[in-house]
Design a protein around this motif. Structure first.
Motif, PDB file in Angstrom:
ATOM      1  N   TYR A  37     -37.522  -5.080 -23.564  1.00  0.00           N
ATOM      2  CA  TYR A  37     -36.334  -4.518 -24.199  1.00  0.00           C
ATOM      3  C   TYR A  37     -36.694  -3.276 -24.988  1.00  0.00           C
ATOM      4  CZ  TYR A  37     -34.313  -8.932 -22.796  1.00  0.00           C
ATOM      5  OH  TYR A  37     -33.879  -9.993 -22.040  1.00  0.00           O
ATOM      6  N   GLN A  38     -35.704  -2.410 -25.154  1.00  0.00           N
ATOM      7  CA  GLN A  38     -35.907  -1.184 -25.909  1.00  0.00           C
ATOM      8  C   GLN A  38     -34.691  -0.900 -26.773  1.00  0.00           C
ATOM      9  OE1 GLN A  38     -36.599   1.831 -22.973  1.00  0.00           O
ATOM     10  NE2 GLN A  38     -34.620   1.575 -21.983  1.00  0.00           N
ATOM     11  N   VAL A  39     -34.866  -0.003 -27.724  1.00  0.00           N
ATOM     12  CA  VAL A  39     -33.778   0.358 -28.625  1.00  0.00           C
ATOM     13  C   VAL A  39     -32.569   0.813 -27.815  1.00  0.00           C
ATOM     14  CG1 VAL A  39     -33.052   1.978 -30.421  1.00  0.00           C
ATOM     15  CG2 VAL A  39     -35.329   0.933 -30.523  1.00  0.00           C
ATOM     16  N   GLY A  40     -31.419   0.277 -28.187  1.00  0.00           N
ATOM     17  CA  GLY A  40     -30.173   0.616 -27.513  1.00  0.00           C
ATOM     18  C   GLY A  40     -29.685  -0.439 -26.543  1.00  0.00           C
ATOM     19  N   ASP A  41     -30.567  -1.358 -26.136  1.00  0.00           N
ATOM     20  CA  ASP A  41     -30.145  -2.412 -25.211  1.00  0.00           C
ATOM     21  C   ASP A  41     -29.115  -3.321 -25.869  1.00  0.00           C
ATOM     22  OD1 ASP A  41     -31.787  -1.523 -23.205  1.00  0.00           O
ATOM     23  OD2 ASP A  41     -33.347  -3.031 -23.505  1.00  0.00           O
ATOM     24  N   GLN A  42     -28.134  -3.740 -25.093  1.00  0.00           N
ATOM     25  CA  GLN A  42     -27.113  -4.684 -25.553  1.00  0.00           C
ATOM     26  C   GLN A  42     -27.542  -6.079 -25.103  1.00  0.00           C
ATOM     27  OE1 GLN A  42     -24.512  -3.308 -27.468  1.00  0.00           O
ATOM     28  NE2 GLN A  42     -25.839  -1.514 -27.178  1.00  0.00           N
ATOM     29  N   VAL A  43     -27.750  -6.966 -26.050  1.00  0.00           N
ATOM     30  CA  VAL A  43     -28.362  -8.261 -25.742  1.00  0.00           C
ATOM     31  C   VAL A  43     -27.646  -9.400 -26.458  1.00  0.00           C
ATOM     32  CG1 VAL A  43     -30.652  -7.253 -25.379  1.00  0.00           C
ATOM     33  CG2 VAL A  43     -29.992  -8.056 -27.672  1.00  0.00           C
ATOM     34  N   CYS A  44     -27.872 -10.601 -25.951  1.00  0.00           N
ATOM     35  CA  CYS A  44     -27.571 -11.809 -26.710  1.00  0.00           C
ATOM     36  C   CYS A  44     -28.832 -12.645 -26.713  1.00  0.00           C
ATOM     37  CB  CYS A  44     -26.392 -12.581 -26.118  1.00  0.00           C
ATOM     38  SG  CYS A  44     -26.623 -13.185 -24.441  1.00  0.00           S
ATOM     39  N   VAL A 102     -32.181  -7.083 -33.920  1.00  0.00           N
ATOM     40  CA  VAL A 102     -30.851  -6.918 -33.355  1.00  0.00           C
ATOM     41  C   VAL A 102     -29.858  -6.601 -34.469  1.00  0.00           C
ATOM     42  CG1 VAL A 102     -28.979  -8.049 -32.099  1.00  0.00           C
ATOM     43  CG2 VAL A 102     -31.354  -8.501 -31.452  1.00  0.00           C
ATOM     44  N   LYS A 103     -29.107  -5.527 -34.300  1.00  0.00           N
ATOM     45  CA  LYS A 103     -27.963  -5.273 -35.168  1.00  0.00           C
ATOM     46  C   LYS A 103     -26.839  -6.147 -34.647  1.00  0.00           C
ATOM     47  CE  LYS A 103     -25.149  -1.592 -37.181  1.00  0.00           C
ATOM     48  NZ  LYS A 103     -24.903  -0.116 -37.234  1.00  0.00           N
ATOM     49  N   LEU A 152     -34.190 -13.512 -25.335  1.00  0.00           N
ATOM     50  CA  LEU A 152     -33.082 -12.568 -25.193  1.00  0.00           C
ATOM     51  C   LEU A 152     -32.616 -12.486 -23.752  1.00  0.00           C
ATOM     52  CD1 LEU A 152     -34.316  -9.563 -27.365  1.00  0.00           C
ATOM     53  CD2 LEU A 152     -32.403 -11.079 -27.907  1.00  0.00           C
ATOM     54  N   ILE A 153     -31.343 -12.142 -23.580  1.00  0.00           N
ATOM     55  CA  ILE A 153     -30.751 -11.911 -22.268  1.00  0.00           C
ATOM     56  C   ILE A 153     -29.888 -10.659 -22.376  1.00  0.00           C
ATOM     57  CG2 ILE A 153     -29.167 -12.807 -20.517  1.00  0.00           C
ATOM     58  CD1 ILE A 153     -29.908 -15.638 -21.449  1.00  0.00           C
ATOM     59  N   ASN A 154     -30.017  -9.760 -21.412  1.00  0.00           N
ATOM     60  CA  ASN A 154     -29.144  -8.582 -21.391  1.00  0.00           C
ATOM     61  C   ASN A 154     -27.695  -9.001 -21.180  1.00  0.00           C
ATOM     62  OD1 ASN A 154     -31.886  -7.191 -19.977  1.00  0.00           O
ATOM     63  ND2 ASN A 154     -30.803  -5.933 -21.466  1.00  0.00           N
ATOM     64  N   ILE A 155     -26.781  -8.355 -21.881  1.00  0.00           N
ATOM     65  CA  ILE A 155     -25.362  -8.646 -21.708  1.00  0.00           C
ATOM     66  C   ILE A 155     -24.880  -7.941 -20.448  1.00  0.00           C
ATOM     67  CG2 ILE A 155     -23.061  -8.432 -22.694  1.00  0.00           C
ATOM     68  CD1 ILE A 155     -24.340  -8.390 -25.464  1.00  0.00           C
ATOM     69  N   GLY A 195     -25.661  -8.375 -29.880  1.00  0.00           N
ATOM     70  CA  GLY A 195     -25.711  -7.111 -30.593  1.00  0.00           C
ATOM     71  C   GLY A 195     -26.560  -6.082 -29.883  1.00  0.00           C
ATOM     72  N   GLU A 196     -27.011  -5.111 -30.649  1.00  0.00           N
ATOM     73  CA  GLU A 196     -27.777  -3.983 -30.114  1.00  0.00           C
ATOM     74  C   GLU A 196     -29.195  -4.006 -30.661  1.00  0.00           C
ATOM     75  OE1 GLU A 196     -27.750   0.934 -30.276  1.00  0.00           O
ATOM     76  OE2 GLU A 196     -26.037  -0.223 -31.026  1.00  0.00           O
ATOM     77  N   VAL A 197     -30.162  -3.789 -29.789  1.00  0.00           N
ATOM     78  CA  VAL A 197     -31.554  -3.692 -30.220  1.00  0.00           C
ATOM     79  C   VAL A 197     -31.740  -2.391 -30.994  1.00  0.00           C
ATOM     80  CG1 VAL A 197     -33.948  -3.503 -29.469  1.00  0.00           C
ATOM     81  CG2 VAL A 197     -32.385  -5.050 -28.266  1.00  0.00           C
ATOM     82  N   VAL A 198     -32.242  -2.499 -32.246  1.00  0.00           N
ATOM     83  CA  VAL A 198     -32.444  -1.301 -33.071  1.00  0.00           C
ATOM     84  C   VAL A 198     -33.904  -1.080 -33.431  1.00  0.00           C
ATOM     85  CG1 VAL A 198     -30.105  -1.253 -34.014  1.00  0.00           C
ATOM     86  CG2 VAL A 198     -31.862  -2.625 -35.156  1.00  0.00           C
ATOM     87  N   ALA A 199     -34.766  -2.061 -33.156  1.00  0.00           N
ATOM     88  CA  ALA A 199     -36.209  -1.893 -33.376  1.00  0.00           C
ATOM     89  C   ALA A 199     -36.934  -2.951 -32.559  1.00  0.00           C
ATOM     90  CB  ALA A 199     -36.570  -2.025 -34.854  1.00  0.00           C
TER      91      ALA A 199
END
Length: 330
Positions: free
Chosen positions: A83-90, A36-37, A109-112, A71-75
Motif C-alpha cells: 500500500y502507498q499514500v493515497g490508497d483507499q482501504v478498509c 489510515v485517515k 488491509l483490503i483495497n476498496i 479511509g485513506e492511507v496517509v503514511a
C-alpha cells in the motif's frame, strides 16, 4: 497533516455514558503498519462487550475500541510494500478504530473496490473476516451444503447469509421478529424463534436430514437443538455465547454417533499471520463480488462521529438489521 486528533475512550466499564472523546497525538505507524485517515468505522458486538468490561483488549494493545475502519492511507511504515499514500482501504484493526486516524497492520488491509463507498467499506472487515474464518475456513463450508445461521439479521448474520448464498449453500436463519423475517426473506428461510421452534421447522423442511453447519452466537440455550439439527459429519461453530457459556446435559453419544465437530473462535485472539490469511482469502474470493456490487454489507443506520453514544444505544437496542456505521468524514 494535523498533529493531533480525537478518539473515543471508555472511561470505565458501564453504559454508553462511559464513552467520551479525548484529544491525543496522531499515532505513527510501525514498520509493517499504515496510518489510515478514517472516513468511517463500524460498530460491533465486541465493542459493546468491551465497553461493559466483558471483553478487554489483550495486554499491550490500545484500549481504544474499534475493530474496523475505512479511509485513506496517509503514511506507511518502512517495511510496507503493498500500500502507498493515497490508497483507499478498509481494514481489520487491532483496536483504535474509533478515531480520526488509526494504524492498521498492512496484512489486514483490503483495497476498496471502485463503486463501494467508505460507509459500506467500513462495515466489511469485522464481519467478513469473522464469517470467512468460521464458516469457510474452520467450518469447511462448500457448495451444496446447508447452514443454520443464528442471529440472522445481525451484521454477522446478514454477512453469513450473503456469503453462503454466493457460494452455493442453502440456509436457514433465526431472528426475533416477523419484521426481521421479512427483511431477509430473499436471502434465506428465516424463522422467528419467538413464535416457532427452529428445530421443528428445519427438520420438516429438510425431511429430517438437518443441516451441515450451524453458526451460533447464542450459546448454551441452543446447544441441544443445534446438535439435533446437525446431520452426520456436521459442524457447530461458536463465535459468541450471548445466552450463556455453560451447558448441562450434553449428549456425548449423539456427538459420537453423528461424528459432529464442535469448535469456535474469537478474532481478537488470532495471530497476525492468521488474520493475514483471512484477508488474502477475502481478496481472492470475495473482493471480486464486492466489485460487482454483490455481497455488500447491509447498512442499518449511519451516525456522525460526535454521536458515538447514540450509535452504541442503537446496537444495545438489538433492533438493527445489518451494520451500524459511524461517519468520521463526509
Amino acid at each position: 497533516m494535523a498533529q493531533s486528533m480525537q478518539h473515543v475512550i471508555i472511561t470505565e466499564p458501564g453504559g454508553v455514558e462511559k464513552l467520551a472523546y479525548e484529544t491525543v497525538d496522531i499515532p505513527q505507524p510501525k514498520d509493517n503498519e499504515v496510518l489510515v485517515k478514517v472516513h468511517a468505522f463500524g460498530i460491533n458486538r465486541p465493542d459493546i462487550l468491551q465497553r461493559q468490561g466483558l471483553y478487554p483488549m489483550p495486554k499491550g494493545v490500545t484500549p481504544v475500541p474499534g475493530l474496523e475502519v475505512s479511509g485513506e492511507v496517509v503514511a506507511v511504515g518502512a517495511e510496507v510494500n503493498v500500500y502507498q499514500v493515497g490508497d483507499q482501504v478498509c481494514g481489520l484493526t487491532n483496536g483504535g478504530g474509533y478515531a480520526e486516524y488509526c494504524v492498521v497492520p498492512e496484512s489486514q488491509l483490503i483495497n476498496i473496490p471502485a463503486g463501494v463507498s467508505h460507509i459500506q467499506a467500513a462495515a466489511i472487515p469485522e464481519t467478513f473476516f469473522t464469517v470467512w474464518a468460521n464458516i469457510f475456513q474452520m467450518g469447511k463450508a462448500k457448495a451444496g451444503e446447508t447452514a443454520l445461521i443464528h442471529g440472522g439479521t445481525s451484521g454477522i448474520g446478514t454477512t453469513a447469509l450473503m456469503l453462503c448464498k454466493a457460494f452455493g449453500l442453502k440456509t436457514f436463519a433465526t431472528v426475533g421478529s416477523d419484521e426481521k423475517v421479512k427483511a431477509i426473506q430473499d436471502l434465506t428461510h428465516a424463522i422467528n424463534y419467538k413464535t416457532e421452534d427452529f428445530e421443528q421447522v428445519i427438520q420438516q423442511a429438510t425431511e429430517e436430514n438437518g443441516v451441515d453447519i450451524v453458526l451460533d452466537m447464542v450459546g448454551a440455550p441452543y446447544l441441544a437443538q443445534n446438535l439435533n439439527v446437525l446431520r452426520r459429519d456436521g459442524r457447530l461453530v461458536y463465535i459468541a455465547f450471548l445466552g450463556g457459556a455453560k451447558a448441562d446435559g450434553v449428549k456425548l453419544g449423539q456427538i459420537m454417533m453423528k461424528r459432529l465437530t464442535i469448535t469456535g473462535s474469537t478474532m481478537r485472539a488470532r495471530t497476525t499471520a492468521e488474520k493475514a490469511k483471512i484477508a488474502q482469502d477475502l481478496k481472492t474470493h470475495v473482493a471480486p463480488l464486492w466489485a460487482k456490487g454483490e455481497c455488500l454489507p447491509m447498512i442499518y443506520k449511519t451516525f456522525n462521529f460526535d454521536e458515538i453514544q447514540v450509535a452504541h444505544l442503537a446496537m444495545d437496542a438489538g433492533d438493527h438489521i445489518g451494520k451500524i456505521v459511524v461517519k468520521v468524514l463526509d
